[in-house]
Design an enzyme around this catalytic site. Structure first.
Site, PDB file in Angstrom:
ATOM      1  N   ASP A 168       0.820  -1.209   0.000  1.00 22.32           N
ATOM      2  CA  ASP A 168       0.000   0.000   0.000  1.00 22.32           C
ATOM      3  C   ASP A 168       0.851   1.255   0.000  1.00 22.32           C
ATOM      4  O   ASP A 168       2.019   1.243   0.409  1.00 22.32           O
ATOM      5  CB  ASP A 168      -0.965   0.009   1.184  1.00 22.32           C
ATOM      6  CG  ASP A 168      -0.254   0.056   2.535  1.00 22.32           C
ATOM      7  OD1 ASP A 168       0.725  -0.688   2.718  1.00 22.32           O
ATOM      8  OD2 ASP A 168      -0.680   0.834   3.410  1.00 22.32           O
ATOM      9  N   GLU A 189       0.035  -1.233   5.675  1.00 21.36           N
ATOM     10  CA  GLU A 189       1.105  -0.806   6.571  1.00 21.36           C
ATOM     11  C   GLU A 189       1.001   0.674   6.885  1.00 21.36           C
ATOM     12  O   GLU A 189       1.244   1.109   8.022  1.00 21.36           O
ATOM     13  CB  GLU A 189       2.460  -1.114   5.922  1.00 21.36           C
ATOM     14  CG  GLU A 189       3.669  -0.942   6.857  1.00 21.36           C
ATOM     15  CD  GLU A 189       4.291   0.448   6.841  1.00 21.36           C
ATOM     16  OE1 GLU A 189       5.227   0.686   7.613  1.00 21.36           O
ATOM     17  OE2 GLU A 189       3.831   1.320   6.055  1.00 21.36           O
TER      18      GLU A 189
END
Length: 419
Positions: free
Chosen positions: A89, A183
Site C-alpha cells: 500500500d 502498513e
C-alpha cells in the site's frame, strides 16, 4: 558471491518498480474492512503470478491480501529460515492514482523541477540529493506521490530472489518473502501469521538512505479527542452556542510548537494532529504521539492533557474525552538481544559495496510490530526519500545496492547460521 565478484546490471529492478508504481494501491484510514482498499489485492495478484513465473511454486495470496513465497535452500545447505518483507500500500496522505514516473538520468545537482503542480525537489530541503550526483533518479510528475514507499522494497526483494535463482552457485538457506497490506494505516501485521511464515527472523525493506540498517523505531500512540459542544441557531446564539470546532482548533493551537514533526529531528518526539472533522455540536481530533522511549510518550500525553485542561477552562461546558490507543513500540530492546541480525545486515551492505550505517526510523514499520509478535525484524534501506509526498524520489543506483544487499544477506545466513 565473493566481495570481488562482478555483479551484472540490475535493470529488472527498475522495470518492476515502474510497473508496480503505475498501480494505485493507496490504503484508507478508518476503514473497517481488511485490507482497507481492495485495489491492494490487484497488485497482490500480479505479484503472485510473477513469483510463480520465477519458479516459486508456493507463491500465494491469502484472504487478507498478504502475498508469501519461498525460495528453497540450496542443496546441502542447512541454515535457519529467514525472510524479507515489504508492503504494497501507499500513503493515504497523497494520491497514488495514475502515477507517471520520470527518470532523471545522470543527475548533476541542483533543484529538480517537476512538470506538473509547480513542484520542485530542492537539495536545500532534501540534502540526500547531494550524495546522488551522477545517479539516475526517479520521481513522479508532480501530481502524485511516487510509491517508492514501499514498492521499491517489493521490486528489490523479487529481483534479489530472481538473481539467486539464476545463480545456483551462490549457496543460501531457505528464504521467505511476504508483501503486506495496510502498513501505512498501522494494520500491516494485523493478520500476519508468524508461525506459518516459519522464519527465525526477517528484514523489512522499507528504509531510506543507501546503506542504512535500522534497529529501532519510534514508540507510537494515537490520541483521539471526542469534543462535545452545544449548537444553537447563530442568530440567537449569544451566551448559548459552544463550538466543538473552535474547541478543537484551540487544542491544536495550544500544542507546543517545538514538539511538532516540522520542528523536531533525530531522537526528539512530537505531537502531530493528523485529522480534524465534525461540526459545532461534535468534532473529532486525532493526534499522533511519537517518541523513542515510553517515558517520552507519557510526557507528551501529559502535555496534551494539559492543553486540553486549559481549553476546557476557556470554554466552560465544552466536553473533551481523550482516548489513547497503543500502536507500536520501539523494537530496539528486543533486537539488542539478537545482535547477529543487525551485524549480518551491516556486513551484507559492506559486501554489496555500500557504506553501512546503523540508524533508527523516525516512524514505524511492519517490522516493529512483528518483532513484538515473535519475528524480529531490523529494517533495511530501500533507497527512497520524501515519502508520502509529491516530492518523493529514489535513486536507481541505490535500488541496485539494495538488491545486492539482500542477496548478500541471504548468502551470509547460509554460510554462517547464527543461533
Amino acid at each position: 558471491m565473493s566481495e570481488t565478484q562482478q555483479f551484472e546490471p540490475l535493470a529488472p529492478v527498475v522495470q518492476r518498480f515502474l510497473q508496480y508504481v503505475a498501480m494505485d494501491t493507496q490504503s484508507a484510514e478508518g476503514a473497517e474492512n481488511y485490507p482497507s482498499t481492495e485495489k491492494q489485492k490487484i497488485l497482490g495478484k500480479v505479484l503472485v503470478d510473477e513469483l510463480l513465473g520465477l519458479g516459486l511454486a508456493d507463491a500465494s495470496m491469502n484472504d487478507f491480501g498478504i502475498v508469501t513465497a519461498t525460495l528453497q535452500a540450496s542443496p546441502g545447505v542447512e541454515a535457519p529460515t529467514i525472510g524479507f518483507i515489504a508492503h504494497m500500500d501507499t500513503s493515504p496522505d497523497v494520491s497514488g492514482n495514475d502515477v507517471r514516473p520520470i527518470i532523471h538520468s545522470n543527475y548533476q545537482g541542483g533543484p529538480i523541477v517537476l512538470p506538473e503542480g509547480n513542484v520542485t525537489i530542492d537539495p536545500a530541503a532534501s540534502p540526500q540529493l547531494n550524495g546522488c550526483i551522477g545517479h539516475d533518479l526517479i520521481t513522479a510528475d508532480g501530481r502524485t506521490l511516487l510509491g517508492a514507499d514501499d514498492k521499491a522494497g517489493i521490486a528489490e526483494i523479487i529481483t534479489a530472489f530472481e538473481w539467486l535463482l539464476e545463480h545456483p552457485e551462490c549457496k543460501h538457506g531457505t528464504v521467505r518473502l511476504a508483501f503486506t497490506c495496510d502498513e501505512e494505516v498501522g494494520r500491516g501485521t494485523l493478520h500476519f501469521d508468524v508461525a506459518a511464515f516459519g522464519a527465525i527472523c526477517a528484514y523489512t525493506v522499507d528504509g531510506e538512505s543507501a546503506g542504512e540498517v535500522e534497529n529501532e523505531t519510534f514508540c507510537a500512540d494515537l490520541a483521539t479527542l471526542k469534543i462535545s459542544g452545544r449548537n444553537v441557531h447563530p442568530g440567537y446564539a449569544k451566551d448559548k452556542l459552544l463550538s466543538a470546532l473552535k474547541g478543537g482548533a484551540a487544542v491544536i493551537s495550544g500544542l507546543p510548537a517545538n514538539e511538532a514533526p516540522e520542528t523536531t529531528e533525530k531522537r526528539q518526539g512530537y505531537l502531530h494532529p493528523i485529522h480534524f472533522s465534525g461540526g459545532v455540536e461534535e468534532a473529532t481530533l486525532r493526534v499522533l504521539v511519537r517518541d523513542f522511549e515510553e517515558a517520552g510518550l507519557e510526557r507528551l500525553e501529559a502535555t496534551l492533557e494539559g492543553v486540553v485542561s486549559v481549553v476546557k477552562s476557556s470554554f466552560p461546558g465544552l466536553g473533551i474525552e481523550t482516548t489513547i490507543m497503543k500502536q507500536y513500540r520501539n523494537m530496539r530492546p528486543l533486537l539488542e538481544d539478537l545482535p547477529a541480525l543487525t551485524d549480518y545486515a551491516m556486513e551484507a551492505v559492506r559486501r554489496a559495496g555500500g557504506e553501512p550505517r546503523l540508524s533508527y526510523a523516525r516512524g514505524g514499520t511492519d517490522g516493529a510490530m512483528l518483532t513484538f509478535k515473535g519475528l524480529p525484524c531490523p529494517n533495511l534501506f530501500a533507497g527512497g526519500h520524501n515519502f508520502h509526498s509529491k516530492r518523493e524520489w529514489i535513486s536507481v543506483q541505490d535500488m541496485e545496492l539494495a538488491v545486492r544487499t539482500i542477496v548478500e544477506l541471504a548468502i551470509l545466513w547460509g554460510d554462517h547460521p547464527a543461533k
